[in-house]
Design a protein around this motif. Structure first.
Motif, mmCIF file in Angstrom:
data_model
loop_
_atom_site.group_PDB
_atom_site.id
_atom_site.type_symbol
_atom_site.label_atom_id
_atom_site.label_comp_id
_atom_site.label_asym_id
_atom_site.label_seq_id
_atom_site.Cartn_x
_atom_site.Cartn_y
_atom_site.Cartn_z
ATOM 1 N N ALA A 26 63.430 0.884 109.873
ATOM 2 C CA ALA A 26 63.616 1.904 110.903
ATOM 3 C C ALA A 26 64.352 3.066 110.257
ATOM 4 C CB ALA A 26 64.409 1.358 112.089
ATOM 5 N N ALA A 27 63.890 4.272 110.523
ATOM 6 C CA ALA A 27 64.511 5.455 109.933
ATOM 7 C C ALA A 27 64.199 6.658 110.803
ATOM 8 C CB ALA A 27 64.017 5.677 108.500
ATOM 9 N N VAL B 265 69.503 10.041 103.994
ATOM 10 C CA VAL B 265 70.354 10.124 102.807
ATOM 11 C C VAL B 265 69.810 9.116 101.805
ATOM 12 C CG1 VAL B 265 72.712 9.957 101.929
ATOM 13 C CG2 VAL B 265 72.302 10.699 104.294
ATOM 14 N N VAL B 266 69.374 9.595 100.633
ATOM 15 C CA VAL B 266 68.674 8.718 99.708
ATOM 16 C C VAL B 266 69.115 8.997 98.276
ATOM 17 C CG1 VAL B 266 66.694 10.319 99.627
ATOM 18 C CG2 VAL B 266 66.387 7.927 98.932
ATOM 19 N N ASP B 267 69.291 7.935 97.522
ATOM 20 C CA ASP B 267 69.574 8.057 96.090
ATOM 21 C C ASP B 267 68.398 8.760 95.417
ATOM 22 O OD1 ASP B 267 71.076 7.069 93.551
ATOM 23 O OD2 ASP B 267 69.000 6.411 93.273
ATOM 24 N N TYR C 264 64.444 7.621 95.278
ATOM 25 C CA TYR C 264 63.435 8.450 95.939
ATOM 26 C C TYR C 264 62.255 8.720 95.001
ATOM 27 C CZ TYR C 264 61.352 12.729 97.896
ATOM 28 O OH TYR C 264 60.471 13.684 98.386
ATOM 29 N N HIS C 265 62.553 9.124 93.779
ATOM 30 C CA HIS C 265 61.470 9.427 92.834
ATOM 31 C C HIS C 265 60.756 8.164 92.365
ATOM 32 C CE1 HIS C 265 62.286 13.692 92.722
ATOM 33 N NE2 HIS C 265 63.580 13.441 92.535
ATOM 34 N N ARG C 266 61.491 7.063 92.247
ATOM 35 C CA ARG C 266 60.858 5.793 91.880
ATOM 36 C C ARG C 266 59.850 5.348 92.948
ATOM 37 N NH1 ARG C 266 65.236 3.332 90.886
ATOM 38 N NH2 ARG C 266 65.477 2.226 92.869
ATOM 39 N N ALA C 267 60.140 5.675 94.201
ATOM 40 C CA ALA C 267 59.250 5.310 95.304
ATOM 41 C C ALA C 267 58.051 6.238 95.429
ATOM 42 C CB ALA C 267 60.034 5.304 96.613
ATOM 43 N N GLY C 268 58.054 7.333 94.667
ATOM 44 C CA GLY C 268 56.954 8.285 94.747
ATOM 45 C C GLY C 268 57.245 9.490 95.614
ATOM 46 N N GLY C 269 58.461 9.549 96.170
ATOM 47 C CA GLY C 269 58.835 10.687 96.991
ATOM 48 C C GLY C 269 57.920 10.859 98.189
ATOM 49 N N HIS C 270 57.850 12.058 98.702
ATOM 50 C CA HIS C 270 57.008 12.307 99.871
ATOM 51 C C HIS C 270 55.523 12.302 99.530
ATOM 52 C CE1 HIS C 270 60.706 13.266 102.067
ATOM 53 N NE2 HIS C 270 59.975 13.160 103.162
ATOM 54 N N ALA C 271 55.206 12.349 98.257
ATOM 55 C CA ALA C 271 53.789 12.203 97.883
ATOM 56 C C ALA C 271 53.269 10.824 98.269
ATOM 57 C CB ALA C 271 53.622 12.430 96.379
ATOM 58 N N ALA C 272 54.151 9.835 98.287
ATOM 59 C CA ALA C 272 53.745 8.474 98.645
ATOM 60 C C ALA C 272 53.465 8.331 100.132
ATOM 61 C CB ALA C 272 54.826 7.480 98.224
ATOM 62 N N LEU D 39 54.581 9.340 110.798
ATOM 63 C CA LEU D 39 55.979 8.885 110.810
ATOM 64 C C LEU D 39 56.448 8.757 109.363
ATOM 65 C CD1 LEU D 39 55.661 6.228 113.645
ATOM 66 C CD2 LEU D 39 56.623 8.529 113.824
ATOM 67 N N GLU D 40 56.607 9.906 108.732
ATOM 68 C CA GLU D 40 56.899 9.911 107.290
ATOM 69 C C GLU D 40 58.275 9.345 106.987
ATOM 70 O OE1 GLU D 40 59.536 12.886 108.502
ATOM 71 O OE2 GLU D 40 57.452 12.662 109.120
ATOM 72 N N ASP D 41 59.205 9.381 107.941
ATOM 73 C CA ASP D 41 60.549 8.869 107.702
ATOM 74 C C ASP D 41 60.540 7.358 107.516
ATOM 75 O OD1 ASP D 41 59.791 8.513 110.349
ATOM 76 O OD2 ASP D 41 61.393 9.746 111.176
ATOM 77 N N ILE D 42 59.883 6.653 108.437
ATOM 78 C CA ILE D 42 59.771 5.198 108.309
ATOM 79 C C ILE D 42 58.935 4.840 107.087
ATOM 80 C CG2 ILE D 42 58.955 3.083 109.430
ATOM 81 C CD1 ILE D 42 59.491 4.441 112.105
ATOM 82 N N ALA D 43 57.865 5.601 106.854
ATOM 83 C CA ALA D 43 57.004 5.339 105.704
ATOM 84 C C ALA D 43 57.768 5.517 104.392
ATOM 85 C CB ALA D 43 55.781 6.253 105.736
ATOM 86 N N LEU D 44 58.696 6.476 104.341
ATOM 87 C CA LEU D 44 59.465 6.685 103.116
ATOM 88 C C LEU D 44 60.380 5.495 102.848
ATOM 89 C CD1 LEU D 44 60.203 8.582 100.797
ATOM 90 C CD2 LEU D 44 61.980 9.557 102.272
ATOM 91 N N LEU D 45 61.037 4.976 103.880
ATOM 92 C CA LEU D 45 61.866 3.784 103.681
ATOM 93 C C LEU D 45 61.014 2.612 103.221
ATOM 94 C CD1 LEU D 45 64.391 2.088 103.768
ATOM 95 C CD2 LEU D 45 64.183 1.956 106.269
#
Length: 378
Positions: free
Chosen positions: A208-209, A215-217, A221-229, A235-241
């Motif tokens: 949930a986000a 607030v992200v390390d 963030y970059h290891r996860a692919g950032g917002h490109a992922a 719901l990009e916030d939940i998808a980013l988490l």
């Protein structure tokens, strides 16, 4: 089975489900993480990233609060603001504000590429211009940070050992539509997601986000692919988490009511437009959406209807739902009374908004801030 027996079974099931949800809400209220306004943060690089589109009425207040919070940051800080092709003069106002504070860096966004949603593309452009170490803080224009918000939130990120935290701002709700619907944002995860398990679990589904304040390390963030992922996720916030979890990180929602405020929507028209764009995707699929909405109505609408007919089980079920709503509101800075008493009406309003969103999706009528939401979105 006779209809009377079916009703009794349904009411018992509803009471058991509502009781379990209340127990989880109480447990979450006990263990939810909160930024500590008295905390001290290490002086690491901090980038605050603010995407804006047609926010003339919000941007001055948002940046005024951001600057006050930035004054308390002990290390290097940058305030990066991206004007996402605004048409109302937001870009010119940003340029004027930037001349008053050298920490404010204004970027002018480029057109959204195919396969991207506007906000994710704006956040991606901001992240490309940010430092790749330290911490990234994503903020929406309608959020007002307290002076100690940045220090307290980053300190919580570091002391918790997590890679992402989402301190939910206190949600301002004034009119009837807002007061019916907005409290469900926090209640939805307070009553269904075990926060202690969620922050330890690698399962993306336990996430949930809220993109109003993330607030992200930076490395995570970059290891996860950032917002490109998450470029095509409404719901990009939940998808980013979830992306952070898939890449080996951990994160959780927190109560940010002491460090941030947000007046997300004003009136029924904005409430409907805001939820129309996203509710169709909230539960993964149409069958999932139907199942969740049906369950919510069973747990929180059927009991009060039965109570009106003299059912004691219905009264119990109604009170369990009201108590869960009240606990959630008290724990997250919301209005408790009398709003919790109309929790069944909130569920009915949510049902109507979900149906509206699904129909808009199926007929190609989804849009947000003047941009169509394409069929390729998730």
């Amino acid at each position: 089975m006779r209809s009377a027996e079916v009703r009794r079974v349904a009411l018992r099931a509803a009471s058991v489900g509502a009781a379990a949800s209340l127990a989880l809400t109480l447990d979450n209220a006990r263990r939810i993480r909160r930024p500590d306004p008295t905390a001290i943060a290490n002086p690491e690089p901090l980038n605050v990233l603010l995407p804006v589109r047609d926010e003339m009425d919000e941007i001055t207040g948002c940046l005024t609060a951001l600057r006050a919070a930035a004054d308390r940051w002990p290390g290097r800080i940058r305030l990066l603001v991206l004007d996402d092709e605004s048409t109302d003069g937001t870009g010119r106002l940003l340029d004027e504000l930037a001349r008053t504070d050298e920490r404010i860096e204004v970027l002018h966004g480029t057109p959204t590429p195919s396969g991207w949603l506007g906000k994710s593309w704006a956040c991606e452009q901001l992240s490309r211009n940010a430092d790749h170490d330290g911490v990234l803080v994503f903020v929406d224009a309608d959020v007002r940070l307290a002076p100690d918000a940045l220090v307290a939130s980053v300190a919580l990120l570091r002391t918790s050992g997590l890679d992402l935290i989402s301190p939910y701002p206190r949600q301002h709700a004034t009119g009837p539509a807002e007061r019916l619907v907005q409290p469900l944002v926090q209640w939805s995860w307070m009553s269904t997601l075990p926060l202690g398990l969620a922050e330890r679990s690698a399962r993306p589904s336990m996430s949930a986000a809220n993109g109003q304040l993330l607030v992200v390390d930076a490395a995570a963030y970059h290891r996860a692919g950032g917002h490109a992922a998450v470029r095509a996720d409404v719901l990009e916030d939940i998808a980013l988490l979830r992306a952070v979890k898939r890449s080996g990180g951990r994160g959780v929602a927190a109560d940010g009511s002491a460090v941030a405020d947000c007046h997300m929507y004003h009136g029924w028209r904005e409430v409907r437009a805001g939820y129309r764009k996203s509710l169709w995707s909230a539960f993964g699929s149409l069958p999932g959406t139907v199942a969740v909405v049906a369950l919510l109505n069973l747990l929180y609408v059927v009991p009060p209807l039965a109570a009106l007919r003299g059912s004691r089980a219905g009264v119990l079920g109604y009170l369990l739902g009201v108590t869960s709503r009240a606990v959630s509101a008290r724990s997250t800075g919301g209005r408790v009374w009398p709003d919790a008493l109309v929790h069944p009406m909130s569920i009915l309003a949510f049902t109507a908004l979900t149906v509206d969103s699904v129909l808009a999706r199926r007929t190609g009528r989804l849009s947000w801030k003047g941009r169509a939401i394409s069929e390729t979105t998730r």
